[in-house]
Design a protein around this motif. Sequence first.
Motif, PDB file in Angstrom:
ATOM      1  N   VAL A   9       6.208  -4.833  -5.810  1.00 15.97           N
ATOM      2  CA  VAL A   9       5.346  -4.879  -6.992  1.00 15.97           C
ATOM      3  C   VAL A   9       3.874  -4.897  -6.567  1.00 15.97           C
ATOM      4  CG1 VAL A   9       4.621  -6.280  -8.969  1.00 15.97           C
ATOM      5  CG2 VAL A   9       7.054  -5.949  -8.503  1.00 15.97           C
ATOM      6  N   CYS A  10       3.576  -5.608  -5.484  1.00 13.79           N
ATOM      7  CA  CYS A  10       2.205  -5.610  -4.952  1.00 13.79           C
ATOM      8  C   CYS A  10       1.776  -4.189  -4.588  1.00 13.79           C
ATOM      9  CB  CYS A  10       2.107  -6.503  -3.723  1.00 13.79           C
ATOM     10  SG  CYS A  10       2.214  -8.275  -4.054  1.00 13.79           S
ATOM     11  N   VAL A  11       2.675  -3.454  -3.922  1.00 14.99           N
ATOM     12  CA  VAL A  11       2.366  -2.074  -3.548  1.00 14.99           C
ATOM     13  C   VAL A  11       2.128  -1.228  -4.793  1.00 14.99           C
ATOM     14  CG1 VAL A  11       3.252   0.015  -2.455  1.00 14.99           C
ATOM     15  CG2 VAL A  11       3.655  -2.206  -1.384  1.00 14.99           C
ATOM     16  N   GLU A  12       2.999  -1.395  -5.780  1.00 20.37           N
ATOM     17  CA  GLU A  12       2.858  -0.643  -7.035  1.00 20.37           C
ATOM     18  C   GLU A  12       1.510  -0.937  -7.690  1.00 20.37           C
ATOM     19  OE1 GLU A  12       5.947   0.391 -10.587  1.00 20.37           O
ATOM     20  OE2 GLU A  12       5.584  -1.737 -10.222  1.00 20.37           O
ATOM     21  N   ASN A  13       1.110  -2.209  -7.707  1.00 23.82           N
ATOM     22  CA  ASN A  13      -0.178  -2.588  -8.303  1.00 23.82           C
ATOM     23  C   ASN A  13      -1.346  -1.993  -7.523  1.00 23.82           C
ATOM     24  OD1 ASN A  13       1.152  -4.108 -10.239  1.00 23.82           O
ATOM     25  ND2 ASN A  13       0.955  -6.032  -9.113  1.00 23.82           N
ATOM     26  N   ILE A  14      -1.240  -2.012  -6.196  1.00 20.33           N
ATOM     27  CA  ILE A  14      -2.301  -1.440  -5.355  1.00 20.33           C
ATOM     28  C   ILE A  14      -2.447   0.054  -5.626  1.00 20.33           C
ATOM     29  CG2 ILE A  14      -2.897  -0.843  -2.964  1.00 20.33           C
ATOM     30  CD1 ILE A  14      -1.581  -3.557  -2.161  1.00 20.33           C
ATOM     31  N   ARG A  15      -1.342   0.756  -5.701  1.00 17.89           N
ATOM     32  CA  ARG A  15      -1.390   2.209  -5.939  1.00 17.89           C
ATOM     33  C   ARG A  15      -2.021   2.522  -7.293  1.00 17.89           C
ATOM     34  NH1 ARG A  15       4.356   4.784  -4.965  1.00 17.89           N
ATOM     35  NH2 ARG A  15       3.108   6.678  -5.195  1.00 17.89           N
ATOM     36  N   ARG A  16      -1.739   1.690  -8.281  1.00 17.86           N
ATOM     37  CA  ARG A  16      -2.310   1.914  -9.608  1.00 17.86           C
ATOM     38  C   ARG A  16      -3.816   1.645  -9.631  1.00 17.86           C
ATOM     39  NH1 ARG A  16       2.407  -1.054 -13.269  1.00 17.86           N
ATOM     40  NH2 ARG A  16       3.882   0.707 -13.291  1.00 17.86           N
ATOM     41  N   ARG A  17      -4.244   0.707  -8.812  1.00 16.07           N
ATOM     42  CA  ARG A  17      -5.659   0.330  -8.800  1.00 16.07           C
ATOM     43  C   ARG A  17      -6.520   1.315  -8.009  1.00 16.07           C
ATOM     44  NH1 ARG A  17      -6.072  -5.903  -7.124  1.00 16.07           N
ATOM     45  NH2 ARG A  17      -8.280  -5.300  -7.107  1.00 16.07           N
ATOM     46  N   LEU A  18      -5.909   2.039  -7.101  1.00 15.61           N
ATOM     47  CA  LEU A  18      -6.677   2.961  -6.266  1.00 15.61           C
ATOM     48  C   LEU A  18      -6.907   4.289  -6.971  1.00 15.61           C
ATOM     49  CD1 LEU A  18      -4.887   2.464  -2.814  1.00 15.61           C
ATOM     50  CD2 LEU A  18      -7.204   1.715  -3.396  1.00 15.61           C
ATOM     51  N   PRO A  19      -8.082   4.879  -6.810  1.00 16.21           N
ATOM     52  CA  PRO A  19      -8.298   6.232  -7.331  1.00 16.21           C
ATOM     53  C   PRO A  19      -7.430   7.222  -6.566  1.00 16.21           C
ATOM     54  CG  PRO A  19     -10.173   5.523  -6.008  1.00 16.21           C
ATOM     55  CD  PRO A  19      -9.296   4.318  -6.186  1.00 16.21           C
ATOM     56  N   TYR A  20      -7.156   8.362  -7.157  1.00 15.55           N
ATOM     57  CA  TYR A  20      -6.238   9.345  -6.584  1.00 15.55           C
ATOM     58  C   TYR A  20      -6.582   9.699  -5.141  1.00 15.55           C
ATOM     59  CZ  TYR A  20      -4.137  13.891  -5.628  1.00 15.55           C
ATOM     60  OH  TYR A  20      -3.466  14.939  -5.045  1.00 15.55           O
ATOM     61  N   GLU A  21      -7.845   9.943  -4.845  1.00 14.56           N
ATOM     62  CA  GLU A  21      -8.254  10.386  -3.520  1.00 14.56           C
ATOM     63  C   GLU A  21      -7.998   9.324  -2.447  1.00 14.56           C
ATOM     64  OE1 GLU A  21      -9.085  13.302  -2.382  1.00 14.56           O
ATOM     65  OE2 GLU A  21      -8.726  14.109  -4.393  1.00 14.56           O
ATOM     66  N   LEU A  22      -7.961   8.068  -2.841  1.00 12.68           N
ATOM     67  CA  LEU A  22      -7.656   7.006  -1.879  1.00 12.68           C
ATOM     68  C   LEU A  22      -6.153   6.755  -1.802  1.00 12.68           C
ATOM     69  CD1 LEU A  22     -10.469   4.331  -2.396  1.00 12.68           C
ATOM     70  CD2 LEU A  22     -10.280   6.101  -0.653  1.00 12.68           C
ATOM     71  N   GLU A  23      -5.477   6.769  -2.945  1.00 16.95           N
ATOM     72  CA  GLU A  23      -4.035   6.509  -2.963  1.00 16.95           C
ATOM     73  C   GLU A  23      -3.292   7.552  -2.138  1.00 16.95           C
ATOM     74  OE1 GLU A  23       0.083   6.439  -3.771  1.00 16.95           O
ATOM     75  OE2 GLU A  23      -1.216   8.128  -4.310  1.00 16.95           O
ATOM     76  N   ARG A  24      -3.750   8.774  -2.115  1.00 17.79           N
ATOM     77  CA  ARG A  24      -3.063   9.834  -1.372  1.00 17.79           C
ATOM     78  C   ARG A  24      -3.230   9.662   0.142  1.00 17.79           C
ATOM     79  NH1 ARG A  24      -6.267  14.747  -0.332  1.00 17.79           N
ATOM     80  NH2 ARG A  24      -4.385  15.958  -0.741  1.00 17.79           N
ATOM     81  N   ARG A  25      -4.094   8.747   0.571  1.00 17.79           N
ATOM     82  CA  ARG A  25      -4.268   8.466   1.998  1.00 17.79           C
ATOM     83  C   ARG A  25      -3.558   7.164   2.401  1.00 17.79           C
ATOM     84  NH1 ARG A  25      -8.095  12.095   3.864  1.00 17.79           N
ATOM     85  NH2 ARG A  25      -8.220  11.029   5.889  1.00 17.79           N
TER      86      ARG A  25
END
Length: 389
Positions: A179-195
């Motif tokens: 769930v922490c990972v899911e929350n982090i991915r949602r909080r990151l903008p696309y260009e950062l989440e893809r890295r």
Amino acid sequence: CTPYDIAQQIEFIETLFRDGKHISEIRLIHEQMHGLKGDLLTLNSTVSVTSIIGHINLILVAQCPETTLERWNSVRDHMNDILNTIQKNFRFPQNIHAIAIDDSKIQRKLLGKFFDFMGLGPEQCTVLGDGADEIKGFEDFVVTFMNSHKNDYVFMVVDENLDVVDESSGTDESISGSVCVENIRRRLPYELERRLFALVRSANDSTSDIAIYNDRAHGFLPKAPIRREKVVETLAPLWLKRFPPAQFGDSVAYENADDSESITSEELACSAQDIAHKLIEMDARFNTDDRSENWRWMHDQLHELKGDILTMTSDASMISVLGMINLLLGYKDSILITEKWPKLRDRIYSVINDERTSSGTVQAAGSRWTKVKVTLKAKSSLAETGALA
């Protein structure tokens, strides 16, 4: 094209030959050979594929099924040699950072070693989970870190069951790492989440559990011993799938491996001594800690023990031990758990003491264990007997 793609293509073609398609549907075989040639010509690697292309052309002109099969076997073996060479030459990029979190001291030590096996330096690695502040602040830490490293890659390994104890109030809670990972991915903008490449690491590995991890994160990493030479071999296909070189030009590096350079084969695993000390700590907690009246807190301790045991190298079967832990996890009565804990504890100690892989270390731990057990037995009013039913 990545080595991961080529390996999948070879596996598919091999099934066609096993099904006799080279006899009944030679056109299908030829189509796959043309596709394989195209993939090889776009393979992101420094290894030459000229020779293998020539062998594939010989398959395309073969006149009989037997010759086709014989030439395919040669191509397949040659391709596997090439893939093994590429595997040895695979290197993670320089601009990679590794972040891990686990509430177990033993697992934090193993994760640091895991990153070392990946070829990463200490300055590239962060291992968290020592206390409530690090666990509760994990999401904010990762988001802040990635915002300050926008051109880098972040590899993350997250324990699924993160147990937090509030020292001021004495209350405890379990936080889901996925769930922490899911929350982090949602909080990151696309260009950062893809890295970001995040794997959930857990002792709970049922099909439904893994499906949840894959949905919330980018994959699953089991808690199990792993040898140094297998770490990159395990991660490379997952890394290439997450960061295809065609989309991420700097996501991977290939260096010619020096065959004369010997690498010590070392295993990433929990030791018998680690488990022995863990049992000592748990026995003290279950007999003296006020929180031992809270069955949820006791479950947290048992979950942590289960994860540590799964990463232990043992010649003896731990199936019965894991079954006993699961039975205790089914109880929602702290008194019942405390009564039945000694049988589980003694069973685990018996197994690790019989390992004799490092007799001096284990016996030393055993001597201390005996003294602690006698002391606690005198203090405890609970019966040391009682079968696990």
